[in-house]
Motif scaffolding. Structure first.
Motif, PDB file in Angstrom:
ATOM      1  N   LEU A 201       0.847  -1.186   0.000  1.00  0.00           N
ATOM      2  CA  LEU A 201       0.000   0.000   0.000  1.00  0.00           C
ATOM      3  C   LEU A 201       0.887   1.242   0.000  1.00  0.00           C
ATOM      4  N   GLN A 202       0.497   2.237  -0.756  1.00  0.00           N
ATOM      5  CA  GLN A 202       1.332   3.422  -0.902  1.00  0.00           C
ATOM      6  C   GLN A 202       1.456   4.197   0.409  1.00  0.00           C
ATOM      7  N   THR A 203       2.694   4.376   0.843  1.00  0.00           N
ATOM      8  CA  THR A 203       2.986   5.266   1.969  1.00  0.00           C
ATOM      9  C   THR A 203       4.067   6.266   1.579  1.00  0.00           C
ATOM     10  N   ARG A 204       4.882   5.895   0.591  1.00  0.00           N
ATOM     11  CA  ARG A 204       5.973   6.762   0.135  1.00  0.00           C
ATOM     12  C   ARG A 204       6.186   6.505  -1.343  1.00  0.00           C
ATOM     13  N   ASP A 209       6.488  11.328   1.324  1.00  0.00           N
ATOM     14  CA  ASP A 209       5.557  10.561   2.156  1.00  0.00           C
ATOM     15  C   ASP A 209       4.121  10.879   1.742  1.00  0.00           C
ATOM     16  N   HIS A 210       3.342   9.818   1.496  1.00  0.00           N
ATOM     17  CA  HIS A 210       1.934   9.968   1.133  1.00  0.00           C
ATOM     18  C   HIS A 210       1.092   9.534   2.334  1.00  0.00           C
ATOM     19  N   ASN A 229       3.763  14.867   2.239  1.00  0.00           N
ATOM     20  CA  ASN A 229       4.637  15.375   3.280  1.00  0.00           C
ATOM     21  C   ASN A 229       6.095  15.260   2.839  1.00  0.00           C
ATOM     22  N   MET A 230       6.724  16.392   2.573  1.00  0.00           N
ATOM     23  CA  MET A 230       8.133  16.436   2.174  1.00  0.00           C
ATOM     24  C   MET A 230       9.038  16.892   3.308  1.00  0.00           C
TER      25      MET A 230
END
Length: 232
Positions: A201-204, A209-210, A229-230
């Motif tokens: 699952l997408q987190t990064r 950061d997603h 989030n960068m």
């Protein structure tokens, strides 16, 4: 060829597990000569990774009801594809020479470069061709005028490719099988496919950061939202 070692994600805090040393062997593309000892010219195939807009579109589509967003990384990406074009010969770093070369007293041996090694001017182009062929063979169609972005009509799924990063957005019930179809098996290379890690699952994605927080709108309905989030 030359061996290099870098610290990936060195900007993160020392305790961060994403911060690690990574070694690789690269082709010194800045020093390539032809048979006349002049600067070698290549096909200049070029490559066109998916754009940031494509990644955002996948996020938007993946937030639709019933959909999911997953990411996977190809392993040693470029070297999964064969190098075409003119024959290219390379010198290996001496520490990588087989013992037989040393025993025979070789002075300056060279070897044919078979795989699209990082650093070769056309490596990215051959890797892109390799991925495109496998994806098309498995029902994906490239979106017109948007390179490295694909649509699977039967499963209503969207896939973007950024070099060795793959992001898929689509119906939760179809995504696992779609990954399975395009993923290669090192123990059965005759099956083909792209060797990659386990989809997650997408987190990064692409160094960002997603975050998907719970969000409720004014009428009380719960909606999906992605924050980028960068800060790290």
């Amino acid at each position: 060829l030359a061996g290099i070692c870098v610290e990936k994600n060195s900007e993160l805090k020392e305790a961060d597990p994403l911060r690690k040393f990574k070694g690789r062997v690269v082709f010194l593309g800045n020093n390539v000569r032809d048979q006349n000892w002049e600067a070698a010219m290549f096909q200049d195939m070029g490559s066109a990774p998916a754009t940031m807009e494509a990644s955002r579109c996948a996020d938007c589509y993946g937030c639709a009801p019933g959909n999911v967003i997953e990411c996977a990384d190809a392993e040693q990406a470029y070297t999964q594809s064969k190098l075409g074009g003119n024959d290219t010969w390379v010198r290996l770093p001496k520490e990588q020479w087989p013992q037989a070369w040393l025993d025979k007293g070789y002075k300056d041996p060279v070897c044919p470069l078979i795989r699209a090694l990082y650093g070769h001017p056309d490596a990215g182009g051959y890797w892109e061709r390799h991925c495109d062929r496998i994806l098309r063979d498995n029902g994906w169609s490239q979106i017109a005028d948007w390179r490295s972005c694909y649509w699977h009509e039967a499963c209503q799924a969207l896939l973007i490719v950024y070099v060795d990063d793959f992001k898929m957005a689509g119906p939760t019930e179809h995504v696992p099988l779609l990954w399975k179809h395009i993923t290669g098996d090192p123990d059965a290379p005759e099956r083909g496919g792209i060797y990659m890690g386990q989809p997650q699952l997408q987190t990064r994605c692409l160094g960002c950061d997603h975050v998907e927080p719970q969000h409720t709108v004014a009428d009380g309905a719960s909606v999906r939202r992605i924050e980028y989030n960068m800060e790290p």
